[in-house]
Scaffold this motif. Sequence first.
Motif, mmCIF file in Angstrom:
data_model
loop_
_atom_site.group_PDB
_atom_site.id
_atom_site.type_symbol
_atom_site.label_atom_id
_atom_site.label_comp_id
_atom_site.label_asym_id
_atom_site.label_seq_id
_atom_site.Cartn_x
_atom_site.Cartn_y
_atom_site.Cartn_z
ATOM 1 N N ALA A 48 0.807 -1.138 0.128
ATOM 2 C CA ALA A 48 -0.090 0.015 -0.056
ATOM 3 C C ALA A 48 0.950 1.168 -0.060
ATOM 4 O O ALA A 48 0.490 2.082 -0.550
ATOM 5 N N LEU A 49 1.911 1.439 0.803
ATOM 6 C CA LEU A 49 2.763 2.454 0.833
ATOM 7 C C LEU A 49 3.490 2.545 -0.602
ATOM 8 O O LEU A 49 3.571 3.746 -1.027
ATOM 9 N N ASP A 50 3.950 1.630 -1.250
ATOM 10 C CA ASP A 50 4.327 1.656 -2.623
ATOM 11 C C ASP A 50 3.590 2.263 -3.617
ATOM 12 O O ASP A 50 3.853 3.127 -4.324
ATOM 13 N N ALA A 51 1.911 1.880 -3.407
ATOM 14 C CA ALA A 51 1.209 2.426 -4.356
ATOM 15 C C ALA A 51 1.027 4.049 -3.856
ATOM 16 O O ALA A 51 0.629 4.558 -5.131
ATOM 17 N N GLY A 52 1.002 4.587 -2.672
ATOM 18 C CA GLY A 52 0.882 5.825 -2.616
ATOM 19 C C GLY A 52 2.054 6.571 -3.380
ATOM 20 O O GLY A 52 1.706 7.588 -3.886
ATOM 21 N N TRP A 53 3.392 6.182 -3.330
ATOM 22 C CA TRP A 53 4.446 6.815 -3.694
ATOM 23 C C TRP A 53 4.161 6.735 -5.389
ATOM 24 O O TRP A 53 4.641 7.712 -6.122
ATOM 25 N N GLU A 54 3.594 5.554 -5.837
ATOM 26 C CA GLU A 54 3.513 5.640 -7.109
ATOM 27 C C GLU A 54 2.234 6.728 -7.651
ATOM 28 O O GLU A 54 2.435 7.408 -8.784
ATOM 29 N N ARG A 55 1.387 7.020 -6.965
ATOM 30 C CA ARG A 55 0.281 7.984 -7.332
ATOM 31 C C ARG A 55 1.133 9.315 -7.135
ATOM 32 O O ARG A 55 0.667 10.035 -8.035
ATOM 33 N N LEU A 56 1.953 9.447 -6.253
ATOM 34 C CA LEU A 56 2.501 10.840 -6.238
ATOM 35 C C LEU A 56 3.461 11.077 -7.500
ATOM 36 O O LEU A 56 3.467 11.981 -8.028
ATOM 37 N N ASP A 57 4.364 9.997 -7.838
ATOM 38 C CA ASP A 57 5.157 10.292 -9.045
ATOM 39 C C ASP A 57 4.263 10.406 -10.215
ATOM 40 O O ASP A 57 4.496 11.251 -11.168
ATOM 41 N N ALA A 58 2.836 9.596 -10.452
ATOM 42 C CA ALA A 58 2.242 9.858 -11.637
ATOM 43 C C ALA A 58 1.712 11.340 -11.400
ATOM 44 O O ALA A 58 1.698 11.905 -12.740
ATOM 45 N N GLU A 59 1.449 11.812 -10.470
ATOM 46 C CA GLU A 59 0.703 13.383 -10.384
ATOM 47 C C GLU A 59 1.596 14.186 -10.881
ATOM 48 O O GLU A 59 1.568 15.213 -11.480
ATOM 49 N N LEU A 60 2.970 14.016 -10.412
ATOM 50 C CA LEU A 60 4.214 14.941 -10.552
ATOM 51 C C LEU A 60 4.539 14.809 -11.923
ATOM 52 O O LEU A 60 4.978 15.848 -12.621
ATOM 53 N N ASP A 61 4.434 13.634 -12.584
ATOM 54 C CA ASP A 61 5.037 13.580 -13.973
ATOM 55 C C ASP A 61 3.852 13.841 -14.917
ATOM 56 O O ASP A 61 4.348 13.685 -16.277
ATOM 57 N N ALA A 62 2.879 13.820 -14.524
ATOM 58 C CA ALA A 62 1.443 14.200 -15.620
ATOM 59 C C ALA A 62 1.786 15.356 -16.371
ATOM 60 O O ALA A 62 1.802 16.587 -15.681
ATOM 61 N N PRO A 63 1.752 15.466 -17.716
ATOM 62 C CA PRO A 63 1.770 16.797 -18.456
ATOM 63 C C PRO A 63 0.710 17.574 -18.147
ATOM 64 O O PRO A 63 -0.421 17.137 -18.277
ATOM 65 N N ARG A 64 1.042 19.035 -18.154
ATOM 66 C CA ARG A 64 -0.234 19.935 -17.921
ATOM 67 C C ARG A 64 -0.770 20.295 -19.379
ATOM 68 O O ARG A 64 -0.023 20.454 -20.230
ATOM 69 N N PRO A 65 -1.943 20.008 -19.413
ATOM 70 C CA PRO A 65 -2.434 20.406 -20.902
ATOM 71 C C PRO A 65 -2.446 21.915 -21.085
ATOM 72 O O PRO A 65 -2.720 22.639 -20.160
ATOM 73 N N GLY A 66 -2.064 21.926 -22.382
ATOM 74 C CA GLY A 66 -2.181 23.486 -22.917
ATOM 75 C C GLY A 66 -3.596 24.068 -23.206
ATOM 76 O O GLY A 66 -4.401 23.382 -23.158
ATOM 77 N N LEU A 67 -3.499 25.377 -23.703
ATOM 78 C CA LEU A 67 -4.705 25.938 -23.985
ATOM 79 C C LEU A 67 -5.355 25.286 -25.077
ATOM 80 O O LEU A 67 -6.701 25.184 -25.076
ATOM 81 N N PHE A 68 -4.752 25.291 -25.987
ATOM 82 C CA PHE A 68 -5.462 24.470 -27.409
ATOM 83 C C PHE A 68 -6.024 23.033 -26.980
ATOM 84 O O PHE A 68 -7.125 22.683 -27.385
ATOM 85 N N GLU A 69 -5.133 22.313 -26.442
ATOM 86 C CA GLU A 69 -5.720 20.858 -25.730
ATOM 87 C C GLU A 69 -6.938 20.833 -24.953
ATOM 88 O O GLU A 69 -7.857 20.197 -25.001
ATOM 89 N N SER A 70 -6.775 21.848 -24.012
ATOM 90 C CA SER A 70 -8.056 22.340 -23.057
ATOM 91 C C SER A 70 -9.160 22.573 -23.842
ATOM 92 O O SER A 70 -10.412 22.218 -23.546
ATOM 93 N N LEU A 71 -9.169 23.428 -24.803
ATOM 94 C CA LEU A 71 -9.961 23.828 -25.739
ATOM 95 C C LEU A 71 -10.870 22.656 -26.388
ATOM 96 O O LEU A 71 -11.998 22.445 -26.808
#
Length: 290
Positions: A48-71
């Motif tokens: 369970a602890l490893d799963a929590g850190w994996e969630r953190l890594d995924a959140e930090l590595d997720a690319p932020r959508p740009g304006l065109f993508e969000s539109l």
Amino acid sequence: MTWHVSEEDLRAYAQGELAPPVLWSADAHLTACAPCRAALAEVSDPVALDAGWERLDAELDAPRPGLFESLLVRLGVADHTARLLAATPVLRGSWLGAVIAVLVLSVVAGNVARTAETPTLFLALAPLLPLAGVALSYGPALDPTYEMAVVSPTHGFRLLMIRTVAVLVAGLGLNGLATLALPGYGLRALAWLLPALALTATGLALTARLGPVLAPSLVGGAWIALMLAAQAAHPAGGEPLAPFTAAGQGVAAAVAALAAGLLFAVRDRFDRSGPFGRSGPFGRFRGSAV
């Protein structure tokens, strides 16, 4: 440090039940607080602890959508499709800037040196721009977002069509705006449209067998050779070159229709093994894509 994660929140975190924004606060706090990490270890198992850190890594590595993508997402386009469209290399500023520069120069030349019934330079260059744009939009050799495109839940042919539509909308749109800057030629300034569709469709159809680099290169080279031959046949100018006459436009329309039919007929080649190796023109087997 005056604040610590409560034992209740630590237990929820360990079980994967802690929801944002408390989850984000706990993640951030645990990275800097050894006592809380020790307390977490007491109330959680290692999995369970490893799963929590994996969630953190995924959140930090997720690319932020740009304006065109969000539109696009707001307009109802699926997330992965919007990302593929937004990441299309030729929709970036450098490519669009280069296309605009080429069109501006050809339009200026057509208006300044008006010695023929058609803006020959503009009509010769305009069909090549969509062809080049589509060629630069897929394949491991040319697309910097190739790996992302490969793992997308999209069949190879559908991916190709998504990228092609994006390029054609941008390329043909810019060509159309440039045509408006040539009002003195009337409808003759639109003689680039059918050749552009014919070149793009032919390049795509041949890609299934020749690859995403060689196919558009051969098609573009054939167009340049045709233009040179047409120019040599009318060295004095004064008349439209053969590809921009009524007969030439009819041939371009026929070629575009035939190439589109051929592309549809060979669409499965973009999803299975072929002359590109074990993986088709996109570099890997996509038969299980949804």
